[in-house]
Design a protein around this motif. Sequence first.
Motif, PDB file in Angstrom:
ATOM      1  N   VAL A   2      27.258 -29.346  -0.534  1.00 52.42           N
ATOM      2  CA  VAL A   2      25.833 -29.134  -0.783  1.00 52.42           C
ATOM      3  C   VAL A   2      25.117 -28.997   0.558  1.00 52.42           C
ATOM      4  O   VAL A   2      25.506 -29.596   1.554  1.00 52.42           O
ATOM      5  CB  VAL A   2      25.203 -30.266  -1.619  1.00 52.42           C
ATOM      6  CG1 VAL A   2      25.782 -30.298  -3.023  1.00 52.42           C
ATOM      7  CG2 VAL A   2      25.363 -31.618  -0.958  1.00 52.42           C
ATOM      8  N   ARG A   3      24.066 -28.203   0.542  1.00 54.45           N
ATOM      9  CA  ARG A   3      23.314 -27.950   1.764  1.00 54.45           C
ATOM     10  C   ARG A   3      22.122 -28.906   1.858  1.00 54.45           C
ATOM     11  O   ARG A   3      21.555 -29.324   0.852  1.00 54.45           O
ATOM     12  CB  ARG A   3      22.856 -26.497   1.789  1.00 54.45           C
ATOM     13  CG  ARG A   3      24.050 -25.535   1.780  1.00 54.45           C
ATOM     14  CD  ARG A   3      23.725 -24.126   2.170  1.00 54.45           C
ATOM     15  NE  ARG A   3      22.937 -23.960   3.378  1.00 54.45           N
ATOM     16  CZ  ARG A   3      23.413 -24.044   4.636  1.00 54.45           C
ATOM     17  NH1 ARG A   3      24.663 -24.328   4.842  1.00 54.45           N
ATOM     18  NH2 ARG A   3      22.614 -23.836   5.660  1.00 54.45           N
ATOM     19  N   LYS A   4      21.767 -29.223   3.082  1.00 56.53           N
ATOM     20  CA  LYS A   4      20.668 -30.158   3.326  1.00 56.53           C
ATOM     21  C   LYS A   4      19.374 -29.672   2.675  1.00 56.53           C
ATOM     22  O   LYS A   4      18.656 -30.457   2.046  1.00 56.53           O
ATOM     23  CB  LYS A   4      20.472 -30.360   4.831  1.00 56.53           C
ATOM     24  CG  LYS A   4      19.318 -31.303   5.150  1.00 56.53           C
ATOM     25  CD  LYS A   4      19.296 -31.763   6.589  1.00 56.53           C
ATOM     26  CE  LYS A   4      19.008 -30.670   7.554  1.00 56.53           C
ATOM     27  NZ  LYS A   4      18.838 -31.162   8.944  1.00 56.53           N
ATOM     28  N   GLU A   5      19.066 -28.374   2.807  1.00 54.32           N
ATOM     29  CA  GLU A   5      17.806 -27.888   2.221  1.00 54.32           C
ATOM     30  C   GLU A   5      17.806 -28.016   0.701  1.00 54.32           C
ATOM     31  O   GLU A   5      16.757 -28.234   0.087  1.00 54.32           O
ATOM     32  CB  GLU A   5      17.465 -26.468   2.668  1.00 54.32           C
ATOM     33  CG  GLU A   5      18.418 -25.413   2.179  1.00 54.32           C
ATOM     34  CD  GLU A   5      19.449 -24.980   3.212  1.00 54.32           C
ATOM     35  OE1 GLU A   5      20.110 -23.969   2.965  1.00 54.32           O
ATOM     36  OE2 GLU A   5      19.587 -25.634   4.250  1.00 54.32           O
ATOM     37  N   ALA A  52      30.139 -32.426   2.204  1.00 49.47           N
ATOM     38  CA  ALA A  52      31.025 -32.390   1.046  1.00 49.47           C
ATOM     39  C   ALA A  52      30.702 -33.577   0.149  1.00 49.47           C
ATOM     40  O   ALA A  52      30.554 -34.704   0.623  1.00 49.47           O
ATOM     41  CB  ALA A  52      32.486 -32.452   1.490  1.00 49.47           C
ATOM     42  N   VAL A  53      30.567 -33.317  -1.130  1.00 50.33           N
ATOM     43  CA  VAL A  53      30.315 -34.378  -2.106  1.00 50.33           C
ATOM     44  C   VAL A  53      31.639 -34.707  -2.770  1.00 50.33           C
ATOM     45  O   VAL A  53      32.278 -33.841  -3.352  1.00 50.33           O
ATOM     46  CB  VAL A  53      29.285 -33.920  -3.167  1.00 50.33           C
ATOM     47  CG1 VAL A  53      29.116 -34.983  -4.242  1.00 50.33           C
ATOM     48  CG2 VAL A  53      27.961 -33.597  -2.504  1.00 50.33           C
ATOM     49  N   VAL A  54      32.043 -35.950  -2.639  1.00 54.81           N
ATOM     50  CA  VAL A  54      33.282 -36.407  -3.248  1.00 54.81           C
ATOM     51  C   VAL A  54      32.912 -37.288  -4.434  1.00 54.81           C
ATOM     52  O   VAL A  54      32.200 -38.279  -4.255  1.00 54.81           O
ATOM     53  CB  VAL A  54      34.128 -37.208  -2.230  1.00 54.81           C
ATOM     54  CG1 VAL A  54      35.395 -37.713  -2.865  1.00 54.81           C
ATOM     55  CG2 VAL A  54      34.414 -36.357  -1.005  1.00 54.81           C
ATOM     56  N   PRO A  55      33.319 -36.923  -5.660  1.00 57.04           N
ATOM     57  CA  PRO A  55      32.952 -37.745  -6.817  1.00 57.04           C
ATOM     58  C   PRO A  55      33.357 -39.199  -6.614  1.00 57.04           C
ATOM     59  O   PRO A  55      34.431 -39.492  -6.101  1.00 57.04           O
ATOM     60  CB  PRO A  55      33.737 -37.107  -7.969  1.00 57.04           C
ATOM     61  CG  PRO A  55      33.940 -35.692  -7.538  1.00 57.04           C
ATOM     62  CD  PRO A  55      34.134 -35.768  -6.036  1.00 57.04           C
TER      63      PRO A  55
END
Length: 102
Positions: A2-5, A52-55
């Motif tokens: 996911v992007r910061k914005e 990176a988003v890790v569940p």
Amino acid sequence: KVRKESLVAAARAMDVSRFLPAAVRVGDVEIGPADFLFAALECLETGADEVAVVPREQLGGFGPFPFLEKMRFPGTWLHSPELKDRYLSDRMRWQIWTLRYE
């Protein structure tokens, strides 16, 4: 990833006067509230433009309220018959860590 914005836009769109939502739309994806908070924290801490988003587990522990994990109140809610206890008890477990106290 996911992007910061996208995280910033999702945070601005969030109604912070209520519970955190069960899912947060960040750009083109929906992530859980813990994933959202940790991704935002990583962006703030590292200055990264994309993380990176890790569940992960979405709820924190119940701490001094372990009874909430097995809470059930069938037949005791004062609502219409079609409103089921399994929904209300589960919802309480899902959002207990997002409660805001006055």
